[in-house]
Design an enzyme around this catalytic site. Structure first.
Site, mmCIF file in Angstrom:
data_model
loop_
_atom_site.group_PDB
_atom_site.id
_atom_site.type_symbol
_atom_site.label_atom_id
_atom_site.label_comp_id
_atom_site.label_asym_id
_atom_site.label_seq_id
_atom_site.Cartn_x
_atom_site.Cartn_y
_atom_site.Cartn_z
ATOM 1 N N CYS A 65 34.804 61.753 24.063
ATOM 2 C CA CYS A 65 34.665 60.320 24.344
ATOM 3 C C CYS A 65 36.025 59.841 24.836
ATOM 4 O O CYS A 65 36.872 60.667 25.181
ATOM 5 C CB CYS A 65 34.146 59.541 23.132
ATOM 6 S SG CYS A 65 35.213 59.516 21.680
ATOM 7 N N HIS A 98 42.685 76.661 8.748
ATOM 8 C CA HIS A 98 42.716 76.056 7.406
ATOM 9 C C HIS A 98 41.487 75.229 7.071
ATOM 10 O O HIS A 98 41.148 75.087 5.901
ATOM 11 C CB HIS A 98 43.958 75.172 7.267
ATOM 12 C CG HIS A 98 45.223 75.955 7.123
ATOM 13 N ND1 HIS A 98 46.402 75.406 6.642
ATOM 14 C CD2 HIS A 98 45.509 77.260 7.371
ATOM 15 C CE1 HIS A 98 47.344 76.329 6.618
ATOM 16 N NE2 HIS A 98 46.832 77.468 7.068
#
Ligand code: RB5
Length: 149
Positions: A65, A98
Site C-alpha cells: 500500500c 526471529h
C-alpha cells in the site's frame, strides 16, 4: 514457492513490478488485485492474502500500500498471520530469522523498485531460527482467539 500478492491503488505499481520479479524467479504467484490505480480499500486485499497464508494455501504473502502500514495492521487481524512492514533487507532478514514473519508489507510510496525486489528476495530466502524464538512466536500465537492466560 506458492505466493499471494495484493495491493491497494497506492501500491499497485510496485505490486505489479514485484509480481513480475517473483514470476521471473519461477514462483507460483496468485495476484488478488487490485488491478488499477482506482481508489480501493486496502483491508479487502490484506484479508484475502492473510487468509491464504493462514490456511496454508500460500507459503508467504506480499502486500503493498502507500506506506505498508495499513496492510500490516489489517493482515495481522487474521489469526496465524505475522505481517511486517519492511523498508530494507536487514529488517527483512530479521523478520524471518526471529519472528517467523509470513507476510511482508511494502510501502509503495517510499521505496525504489530495486529495493522492493531485494527485500522480497531476502525475505523468501531467509529461514526462521526456531529455538528460543519459537517459544516467543508461540506466545504470540497464544494471544490469538483471546486464549492468552
Ligand atoms: C492510501 O492513500 C493509503 O492510505 C494506503 O495506501 C496506505 O498507505 C494505508 O496504510
Amino acid at each position: 514457492m506458492r505466493l499471494y500478492v495484493g495491493s491497494d491503488h497506492a501500491g499497485f505499481a510496485l505490486k505489479e513490478q514485484v509480481r513480475a520479479h517473483l514470476e521471473q524467479a519461477g514462483h507460483d504467484v496468485v495476484d488478488v488485485g487490485t488491478h488499477s490505480e482506482q481508489s480501493v480499500d486496502y483491508p479487502d486485499f490484506a484479508r484475502q492474502v492473510g487468509e491464504a497464508v493462514a490456511s496454508g494455501d500460500a507459503e508467504y504473502g506480499i502486500l503493498v500500500c502507500g506506506s505498508g502500514l495499513g496492510m500490516a495492521i489489517a493482515a495481522n487481524k487474521v489469526d496465524g498471520v505475522r505481517a511486517v512492514q519492511i523498508m530494507d533487507t536487514e529488517m527483512a532478514k530479521m523478520s524471518r530469522m526471529h519472528n517467523d514473519a509470513n507476510i511482508v508489507t511494502l510501502p509503495g510510496r517510499y521505496i525504489e523498485p530495486e529495493t522492493a525486489d531485494a527485500i522480497v528476495d531476502t525475505f523468501l530466502a531467509t529461514a526462521f531460527e526456531g529455538g528460543r524464538h519459537q517459544d516467543r512466536v508461540d506466545k504470540i500465537t497464544s494471544m490469538e482467539h483471546g486464549t492468552r492466560d
